[in-house]
Structures are given as structure tokens and as C-alpha cells.
Write a protein that holds these residues in place. Structure first.
Motif, PDB file in Angstrom:
ATOM      1  N   VAL A 367      -2.824  -0.873   3.220  1.00  0.00           N
ATOM      2  CA  VAL A 367      -3.053   0.336   4.007  1.00  0.00           C
ATOM      3  C   VAL A 367      -1.882   1.302   3.848  1.00  0.00           C
ATOM      4  CG1 VAL A 367      -3.396   1.242   6.340  1.00  0.00           C
ATOM      5  CG2 VAL A 367      -4.540  -0.861   5.649  1.00  0.00           C
ATOM      6  N   ALA A 368      -0.668   0.776   3.791  1.00  0.00           N
ATOM      7  CA  ALA A 368       0.500   1.633   3.591  1.00  0.00           C
ATOM      8  C   ALA A 368       0.446   2.334   2.242  1.00  0.00           C
ATOM      9  CB  ALA A 368       1.779   0.812   3.711  1.00  0.00           C
ATOM     10  N   GLN A 369      -0.052   1.626   1.227  1.00  0.00           N
ATOM     11  CA  GLN A 369      -0.175   2.226  -0.104  1.00  0.00           C
ATOM     12  C   GLN A 369      -1.194   3.369  -0.090  1.00  0.00           C
ATOM     13  OE1 GLN A 369       1.691   1.079  -2.756  1.00  0.00           O
ATOM     14  NE2 GLN A 369       0.925   2.757  -4.018  1.00  0.00           N
ATOM     15  N   LEU A 370      -2.260   3.208   0.684  1.00  0.00           N
ATOM     16  CA  LEU A 370      -3.309   4.216   0.729  1.00  0.00           C
ATOM     17  C   LEU A 370      -2.975   5.374   1.669  1.00  0.00           C
ATOM     18  CD1 LEU A 370      -6.431   1.864   0.842  1.00  0.00           C
ATOM     19  CD2 LEU A 370      -5.548   3.127  -1.133  1.00  0.00           C
ATOM     20  N   THR A 371      -2.178   5.108   2.698  1.00  0.00           N
ATOM     21  CA  THR A 371      -1.842   6.147   3.677  1.00  0.00           C
ATOM     22  C   THR A 371      -0.321   6.325   3.729  1.00  0.00           C
ATOM     23  OG1 THR A 371      -1.901   4.485   5.458  1.00  0.00           O
ATOM     24  CG2 THR A 371      -3.925   5.717   5.017  1.00  0.00           C
ATOM     25  N   SER A 372       0.300   5.691   4.715  1.00  0.00           N
ATOM     26  CA  SER A 372       1.761   5.705   4.844  1.00  0.00           C
ATOM     27  C   SER A 372       2.178   4.475   5.639  1.00  0.00           C
ATOM     28  CB  SER A 372       2.230   6.977   5.557  1.00  0.00           C
ATOM     29  OG  SER A 372       1.892   6.917   6.930  1.00  0.00           O
ATOM     30  N   PRO A 373       3.446   4.058   5.543  1.00  0.00           N
ATOM     31  CA  PRO A 373       3.888   2.882   6.297  1.00  0.00           C
ATOM     32  C   PRO A 373       3.702   3.040   7.807  1.00  0.00           C
ATOM     33  CG  PRO A 373       5.497   3.444   4.612  1.00  0.00           C
ATOM     34  CD  PRO A 373       4.495   4.552   4.629  1.00  0.00           C
ATOM     35  N   VAL A 374       4.047   4.207   8.329  1.00  0.00           N
ATOM     36  CA  VAL A 374       3.898   4.423   9.774  1.00  0.00           C
ATOM     37  C   VAL A 374       2.430   4.383  10.177  1.00  0.00           C
ATOM     38  CG1 VAL A 374       4.206   6.094  11.633  1.00  0.00           C
ATOM     39  CG2 VAL A 374       6.055   5.698   9.998  1.00  0.00           C
ATOM     40  N   ALA A 375       1.569   4.995   9.375  1.00  0.00           N
ATOM     41  CA  ALA A 375       0.134   4.972   9.681  1.00  0.00           C
ATOM     42  C   ALA A 375      -0.404   3.548   9.642  1.00  0.00           C
ATOM     43  CB  ALA A 375      -0.624   5.851   8.692  1.00  0.00           C
ATOM     44  N   SER A 376       0.049   2.762   8.679  1.00  0.00           N
ATOM     45  CA  SER A 376      -0.392   1.371   8.569  1.00  0.00           C
ATOM     46  C   SER A 376       0.032   0.576   9.792  1.00  0.00           C
ATOM     47  CB  SER A 376       0.181   0.738   7.295  1.00  0.00           C
ATOM     48  OG  SER A 376      -0.145  -0.625   7.232  1.00  0.00           O
ATOM     49  N   LEU A 377       1.297   0.704  10.173  1.00  0.00           N
ATOM     50  CA  LEU A 377       1.815  -0.068  11.301  1.00  0.00           C
ATOM     51  C   LEU A 377       1.187   0.384  12.617  1.00  0.00           C
ATOM     52  CD1 LEU A 377       3.752  -2.262  12.179  1.00  0.00           C
ATOM     53  CD2 LEU A 377       5.578  -0.556  12.240  1.00  0.00           C
ATOM     54  N   ALA A 378       1.104   1.697  12.824  1.00  0.00           N
ATOM     55  CA  ALA A 378       0.561   2.213  14.078  1.00  0.00           C
ATOM     56  C   ALA A 378      -0.920   1.896  14.225  1.00  0.00           C
ATOM     57  CB  ALA A 378       0.795   3.716  14.160  1.00  0.00           C
ATOM     58  N   SER A 379      -1.689   2.073  13.150  1.00  0.00           N
ATOM     59  CA  SER A 379      -3.126   1.779  13.229  1.00  0.00           C
ATOM     60  C   SER A 379      -3.361   0.298  13.484  1.00  0.00           C
ATOM     61  CB  SER A 379      -3.829   2.221  11.945  1.00  0.00           C
ATOM     62  OG  SER A 379      -3.347   1.494  10.818  1.00  0.00           O
ATOM     63  N   GLY A 380      -2.581  -0.557  12.820  1.00  0.00           N
ATOM     64  CA  GLY A 380      -2.721  -1.994  13.044  1.00  0.00           C
ATOM     65  C   GLY A 380      -2.389  -2.381  14.466  1.00  0.00           C
ATOM     66  N   ALA A 381      -1.326  -1.788  15.024  1.00  0.00           N
ATOM     67  CA  ALA A 381      -0.940  -2.093  16.399  1.00  0.00           C
ATOM     68  C   ALA A 381      -2.022  -1.670  17.383  1.00  0.00           C
ATOM     69  CB  ALA A 381       0.383  -1.406  16.730  1.00  0.00           C
TER      70      ALA A 381
END
Length: 410
Positions: A367-381
Motif C-alpha cells: 500500500v505504501a508503494q501504491l500511495t505513501s507510507p503515511v497513507a498506508s499506516l493511517a489507513s491500516g490503523a
């Protein structure tokens, strides 16, 4: 205040105390071996693909054999199984330690040894979980699980650092030797156990596996506990994102990166030290739900933390919440599973607990590769918190007192 501290009552039970000490020492040796294997593989190959294969060698036997191993635990006398698996792990550790005399083995051989040891571990894990209800009273189970957890966390904190020192001074072979010796302590603990014959044995093969899965599916509190753990790990495991978040937000400082993992472990140890504050509560399901939701919320705050100290504080809170959730989940499994099914349910719990984080790290990276690290972490949380809320809404038995009618299979 005294009641908030970890409950040491189970250590007054001699058989449990002997087993616990053996598990702590062997867990410490296992951490030394993990560091040594990673160093040896990298030193001989200089390939991240090969170091990644170490995790694969550990995970595949667990996934392939885990449920069948649980059936075996529910068919045979458990003390004997525990002895066989511990001896098997000790023999593999001894073969690895023989590199002190005969030199390093090829990487393929080393990974094969890791896979063989993991195969024994696929059975040793579930059988270890079935032992506690035989040694401790019902009201001591949560405290015993918390003690097991703090032993594991202590090994996680001290083992890797000391392993690095040993490798630098004497080489990987000494780490393997210490691990082999530590298994003797584990064996001593297992030898002190009573015989644990099962009154109703499991069906062999796939039929036994199916019975275990069916019990999980129709028992709301067990099903809800395992789904909650999957939500927390698969949806929001952050570890694969630590390097890129550290690079983008905190100047790629290696000390900060190392502290990320340490902060989670420190939070877990603190929660274990004060585990009396939640292990004595009568609603372990509600405690688990709060811990899992707390994990997601803490990671959401970590995603947007502007300063390193605040990021580390959020990770420490996440580590504490994770410990609360894990101890409560395991207590639920122990309290609501009949003895004749405990091996299979414990095997499923072990697979969820160990494979879930691997899948979560994979999800986070993709997900981080497709979007951004913050977006990946925040969406997962956020997804984690939403999933926990959904489990709470659809599994009312989890919020009731343990032993209530809602916790029984329907």
C-alpha cells in the motif's frame, strides 16, 4: 497499586515455575540464534533475498503443519509430545552449534535446519499452550499467560543486543552453542510436568482438523478473538514501514530506526509489569477489544507524529496495548476451549499470531508503494479500529463476564 503489578502467584506452583524458567532461558537462546542466522546468511550471501528467506523457512512449516500438529496434540499424551518436540529442537540446535568445530555450512543447509526446527516448533507451540490449564487454576490462567509474555519480551529486549556482542567477539557458533545449552533448561522444565492423558482423542488427519475449525467457527468468543487479532496484525502491522518513515520524517537517523522497535518492546514490558491491572478483571474479551483498538489508535497518532519523541511515545503505547490484547486473547482461548480441542485451537491461534504480522508487513509495504507510507499506516490503523468495532458489535459475548452463557458455543 500492588494489585496493578504483575501477579507472581503462578510461580508458587513448582511445576509451572520450573517450566517458566526453562521457557525463558530457551527463548533467550532462540533470540541469539535468530541474530546469528541473519548475520551468517548476510555474511555468506550479501543478499536481502536470502535474509528474507530466513522468515520463509520459519513460516512455511508453521502454516503447512500447524493445524495437523494441533490434531496430534489432541490425540496423544501431551507430556510425551512436549518432550519429543523439545528434544528435536535441541538436536537441531546442537547440529547448528557443531559449526564451531566443522566450519560454516552452506546457506541452503542452514535454512533447511531452521525449517526442521520450525517443524518441531509447529507442534511445541500448541502443546505448550495446552499445559497451562493443567498446572494452574482457572483464576490463575491470565496471570500465567502474562508471565509467559514478559519472559518472551525480556528475551526480545536483551537477546538481540547480546547476540551482536557475542558474534563480534567470538562468532556465530557461540550463539548456536548457547541456544543448544538453553534447550536443556527447557527440557528440564518439561520433565517436571505430570502426564496429561486426553479423555476424548481427536479424529486423525483432516477430520480432526475440520472439527477444530468448526469449533472455532461456531464459538463466538473464540472466533471473535482470532478475528480481532487478524484485524490488528494484517491491517495495521507497521514494522515494514519503519525504514521509509524514518527516512522521510526523521532524517534517516539509524538510531531513531532502532528505537522504533525498542519502543514497542519497552511498552510491552511495562504493560506486562503492570498486568495485574487487567488480568484480574472478569471481562477478558472487553479488555482485548480495548487493547486492540488502542493499538490502532496509537499507530494512527504515530503516523502523524511531527517529532521523534512523540513518535516513540506512540509506539510505546502501541506496544503496551498489544500486550494487553495478546494476553487477554490467549486467556479467552484457554477459558473457552474444552481440553480435548485445545491443541487444535491453540495451533490456529499460533498461526494467526505468527503469520498475521508477516501478512500485515506485506500489506503495509504494498500500500505504501501504491500511495505513501503515511497513507498506508493511517489507513491500516483506521481499518483496524473499524474491524475491532465490528467484532464488538457482532460478538456481544466478548463484552460479558467470562463464563457467561454467551461465551459458550452455539
Amino acid at each position: 497499586m500492588k494489585k496493578a503489578l504483575i501477579d507472581l502467584g503462578p510461580l508458587r506452583v513448582r511445576t509451572y515455575r520450573r517450566l517458566w524458567i526453562g521457557q525463558v532461558l530457551s527463548g533467550f537462546g532462540g533470540q541469539l540464534t535468530f541474530v546469528a542466522v541473519m548475520f551468517q546468511v548476510w555474511d555468506q550471501t550479501s543478499s536481502p533475498a536470502w535474509t528474507g528467506a530466513v522468515g520463509l523457512a520459519q513460516a512455511l512449516p508453521l502454516i503447512a503443519l500447524g493445524l495437523f500438529a494441533g490434531t496430534l496434540v489432541d490425540r496423544l499424551e501431551r507430556r510425551r509430545i512436549y518432550l519429543v518436540t523439545t528434544i528435536g529442537q535441541w538436536l537441531v540446535a546442537t547440529v547448528m552449534a557443531s559449526q564451531l568445530l566443522f566450519g560454516r555450512v552452506p546457506v541452503g543447509v542452514l535454512l533447511a535446519l531452521i525449517a526442521v526446527q520450525a517443524s518441531f516448533g509447529a507442534t511445541a507451540g500448541p502443546v505448550a499452550r495446552t499445559v497451562l490449564p493443567k498446572l494452574l487454576s482457572r483464576d490463575q490462567l491470565a496471570a500465567g499467560i502474562a508471565l509467559n509474555r514478559i519472559g518472551f519480551q525480556g528475551a526480545m529486549l536483551l537477546g538481540p543486543a547480546l547476540g551482536g556482542v557475542i558474534i563480534g567477539a567470538w562468532g556465530v557458533g557461540v550463539c548456536y552453542l548457547v541456544d543448544a545449552v538453553s534447550f536443556l533448561a527447557a527440557l528440564y522444565g518439561v520433565l517436571g510436568l505430570p502426564r496429561m492423558q486426553i479423555e476424548t482423542t481427536a479424529k486423525p488427519g483432516l477430520r480432526g482438523v475440520w472439527d477444530g475449525l468448526q469449533f472455532i467457527a461456531v464459538t463466538p468468543v473464540i472466533r471473535g478473538a482470532l478475528i480481532t487479532d487478524l484485524a490488528a496484525t494484517v491491517l495495521s502491522m507497521p514494522i515494514s514501514l519503519f525504514p521509509v518513515i524514518n527516512a522521510e520524517r526523521f532524517g534517516n537517523n539509524p538510531r531513531t530506526l532502532g528505537l522504533f522497535l525498542t519502543a514497542i518492546a519497552v511498552g510491552g514490558v511495562v504493560a506486562s509489569l503492570f498486568s495485574g491491572s487487567f488480568t484480574r478483571l472478569p471481562r477478558h474479551g472487553l479488555v482485548m477489544l480495548c487493547g486492540s483498538a488502542g493499538w490502532g489508535i496509537a499507530l494512527l497518532l504515530f503516523a502523524f507524529s511531527p517529532a521523534p519523541w512523540l513518535a516513540l511515545a506512540c509506539l510505546a503505547v502501541a506496544g503496551a496495548a498489544d500486550t494487553v490484547a495478546v494476553v487477554s486473547r490467549s486467556t479467552i482461548v484457554q477459558l473457552h476451549t474444552p481440553s480435548e480441542l485445545l491443541g487444535r485451537v491453540s495451533a490456529a491461534e499460533q498461526i494467526v499470531g505468527q503469520a498475521g504480522p508477516d501478512l500485515g508487513n506485506l500489506r503495509g509495504g504494498v500500500v505504501a508503494q501504491l500511495t505513501s507510507p503515511v497513507a498506508s499506516l493511517a489507513s491500516g490503523a483506521l481499518l483496524c479500529v473499524a474491524a475491532v468495532a465490528a467484532v464488538a458489535a457482532t460478538t456481544p459475548g466478548l463484552s460479558q463476564r467470562d463464563g457467561a452463557e454467551a461465551g459458550v458455543a452455539h
